[in-house]
Design an enzyme around this catalytic site. Structure first.
Site, PDB file in Angstrom:
ATOM      1  N   HIS A  19       0.808  -1.219   0.000  1.00 23.18           N
ATOM      2  CA  HIS A  19       0.000   0.000   0.000  1.00 23.18           C
ATOM      3  C   HIS A  19       0.846   1.275   0.000  1.00 23.18           C
ATOM      4  O   HIS A  19       0.389   2.312  -0.468  1.00 23.18           O
ATOM      5  CB  HIS A  19      -0.973  -0.030   1.174  1.00 23.18           C
ATOM      6  CG  HIS A  19      -2.012  -1.096   1.027  1.00 23.18           C
ATOM      7  ND1 HIS A  19      -2.571  -1.764   2.085  1.00 23.18           N
ATOM      8  CD2 HIS A  19      -2.583  -1.621  -0.094  1.00 23.18           C
ATOM      9  CE1 HIS A  19      -3.451  -2.652   1.630  1.00 23.18           C
ATOM     10  NE2 HIS A  19      -3.471  -2.576   0.317  1.00 23.18           N
ATOM     11  N   HIS A  42      -7.794  -8.528  -7.401  1.00 22.54           N
ATOM     12  CA  HIS A  42      -8.133  -9.318  -6.210  1.00 22.54           C
ATOM     13  C   HIS A  42      -8.345  -8.330  -5.059  1.00 22.54           C
ATOM     14  O   HIS A  42      -7.492  -8.164  -4.185  1.00 22.54           O
ATOM     15  CB  HIS A  42      -7.014 -10.311  -5.875  1.00 22.54           C
ATOM     16  CG  HIS A  42      -6.801 -11.341  -6.934  1.00 22.54           C
ATOM     17  ND1 HIS A  42      -6.161 -11.067  -8.133  1.00 22.54           N
ATOM     18  CD2 HIS A  42      -7.159 -12.646  -7.003  1.00 22.54           C
ATOM     19  CE1 HIS A  42      -6.140 -12.153  -8.873  1.00 22.54           C
ATOM     20  NE2 HIS A  42      -6.739 -13.124  -8.222  1.00 22.54           N
ATOM     21  N   SER A 100      -6.761  -2.300  -0.482  1.00 17.52           N
ATOM     22  CA  SER A 100      -6.373  -1.574  -1.697  1.00 17.52           C
ATOM     23  C   SER A 100      -7.510  -0.694  -2.234  1.00 17.52           C
ATOM     24  O   SER A 100      -7.266   0.456  -2.615  1.00 17.52           O
ATOM     25  CB  SER A 100      -5.899  -2.552  -2.764  1.00 17.52           C
ATOM     26  OG  SER A 100      -4.776  -3.283  -2.303  1.00 17.52           O
ATOM     27  N   GLU A 118     -13.603  -9.224  -7.013  1.00 16.19           N
ATOM     28  CA  GLU A 118     -13.459 -10.031  -5.809  1.00 16.19           C
ATOM     29  C   GLU A 118     -14.399 -11.237  -5.891  1.00 16.19           C
ATOM     30  O   GLU A 118     -15.604 -11.079  -6.031  1.00 16.19           O
ATOM     31  CB  GLU A 118     -13.771  -9.209  -4.561  1.00 16.19           C
ATOM     32  CG  GLU A 118     -13.758  -9.998  -3.265  1.00 16.19           C
ATOM     33  CD  GLU A 118     -12.458 -10.773  -3.065  1.00 16.19           C
ATOM     34  OE1 GLU A 118     -12.539 -11.976  -2.728  1.00 16.19           O
ATOM     35  OE2 GLU A 118     -11.370 -10.173  -3.242  1.00 16.19           O
ATOM     36  N   ASP A 143     -13.779 -13.369 -12.164  1.00 13.38           N
ATOM     37  CA  ASP A 143     -12.342 -13.596 -12.062  1.00 13.38           C
ATOM     38  C   ASP A 143     -11.559 -12.390 -12.564  1.00 13.38           C
ATOM     39  O   ASP A 143     -11.718 -11.958 -13.705  1.00 13.38           O
ATOM     40  CB  ASP A 143     -11.958 -14.835 -12.873  1.00 13.38           C
ATOM     41  CG  ASP A 143     -10.467 -15.095 -12.841  1.00 13.38           C
ATOM     42  OD1 ASP A 143      -9.802 -14.829 -13.854  1.00 13.38           O
ATOM     43  OD2 ASP A 143      -9.965 -15.530 -11.791  1.00 13.38           O
ATOM     44  N   GLY A 144     -10.718 -11.834 -11.713  1.00 11.04           N
ATOM     45  CA  GLY A 144      -9.988 -10.626 -12.064  1.00 11.04           C
ATOM     46  C   GLY A 144      -8.970 -10.817 -13.162  1.00 11.04           C
ATOM     47  O   GLY A 144      -8.747  -9.910 -13.978  1.00 11.04           O
ATOM     48  N   ASP A 164      -2.732  -8.924  -6.755  1.00 16.19           N
ATOM     49  CA  ASP A 164      -2.212  -9.493  -5.511  1.00 16.19           C
ATOM     50  C   ASP A 164      -3.080 -10.667  -5.059  1.00 16.19           C
ATOM     51  O   ASP A 164      -3.764 -10.598  -4.035  1.00 16.19           O
ATOM     52  CB  ASP A 164      -2.097  -8.428  -4.415  1.00 16.19           C
ATOM     53  CG  ASP A 164      -3.418  -7.794  -4.039  1.00 16.19           C
ATOM     54  OD1 ASP A 164      -4.326  -7.796  -4.879  1.00 16.19           O
ATOM     55  OD2 ASP A 164      -3.542  -7.324  -2.890  1.00 16.19           O
TER      56      ASP A 164
END
Length: 285
Positions: A19, A42, A100, A118, A143-144, A164
């Site tokens: 971050h 994510h 995030s 997510e 799905d990212g 991530d």
């Protein structure tokens, strides 16, 4: 992975590194008038209760953000990051930690586009509620990794991608590499932020080298790699996270100096043994 909940790890040393970098990159992107897009593959829940049962179970924040909360001598980039954590805690006590999306929501302008993904159904619902009033925002339970194909390149041709995953499945390493390669094919000058855990595992050890090769082949502005090692092997089987790393493709030109100022400080504050250390390397195109 649907069983994974980041709340167990909120505010740990890995979150601090991730971050810190996200804060500096988004601040840099906002210096130009032209809007940009952030895609978070994510995203998690957006924010986490430090006082909740999940965070308290392992107490990882105690060895992370908690060590910076009362610090008076923070280097400027770390001070920027901690200002956001404080803004997430309006009563002046460390009770909540921004994920995030929380960091992004505090920094990004109304005209900037936010795309968050997510898969965990509970975290998705929390995230959807948290960002429900933010303009130019889409919250997805898809799905990212797969979503990047439709997101890149963004309309303004200015964008950041944050990846991530939990890496609880070894297949995540290959998925990250594939997503980066495909993403660079579509958006060679995009900023890609890839977080990874430092483990005594072949896939973890090799990921940075493979990302370097992908960036060398396609990125327009090179790459930056930083790693923070805070603890030794946690048991005789070699399990446990020793630290974590961030690989940044097409980094802002200011990021290396920002991290050069911060990493010795983080080693001193977050290191859990005498051999705690950092690695910082960069290649410009």
């Amino acid at each position: 992975m649907l069983a994974y909940r980041h709340a167990f790890h909120a505010g740990n040393h890995a979150d601090v590194l991730k971050h810190l970098i996200l804060t500096q990159v988004l601040r840099y992107m906002g210096e130009k008038d032209k809007p940009y897009t952030l895609v978070d593959t994510h995203a998690g829940a957006g924010g986490y209760s430090i006082e909740g049962q999940y965070a308290q179970k392992k107490g990882e924040y105690v060895q992370g953000v908690s060590r910076l909360w009362d610090a008076k001598d923070l280097p400027a980039p770390l001070a920027n990051y901690m200002e956001l954590v404080r803004a997430f805690n309006t009563d002046g006590q460390l009770r909540q930690y921004p994920g995030s999306p929380g960091i992004a929501n505090l920094i990004m302008r109304e005209e900037d586009r936010l795309r968050v993904h997510e898969l965990h159904p509970t975290d998705f619902r929390i995230l959807e509620t948290y960002l429900s009033t933010r303009p130019h925002t889409q919250v997805s339970d898809k799905d990212g990794f797969a979503a990047l194909r439709a997101e890149l390149p963004p309309p303004s041709r200015r964008g950041v991608v944050l990846m991530d995953p939990s890496y609880e499945l070894k297949t995540d390493y290959a998925k990250v590499l594939t997503a980066v390669r495909e993403g660079l094919e579509r958006f060679a000058d995009g900023v890609f932020l890839i977080w990874y855990p430092q483990l005594q595992l072949l896939e973890s050890a090799q990921l940075a080298q493979r990302l370097k090769a992908a960036a060398d082949a396609s990125a327009k502005k090179g790459w930056l790699h930083v790693r923070l090692t805070v603890q030794q092997q946690s048991d005789i089987r070699g399990f446990g996270m020793l630290g974590s790393g961030m690989f940044v493709i097409n980094p802002p030109f200011t990021l290396h100096d920002d991290l050069q100022a911060c990493m010795p400080y983080l080693v001193d504050k977050l290191g859990q043994y005498d051999g705690a250390n950092f690695l910082l390397e960069q290649r410009s195109s």
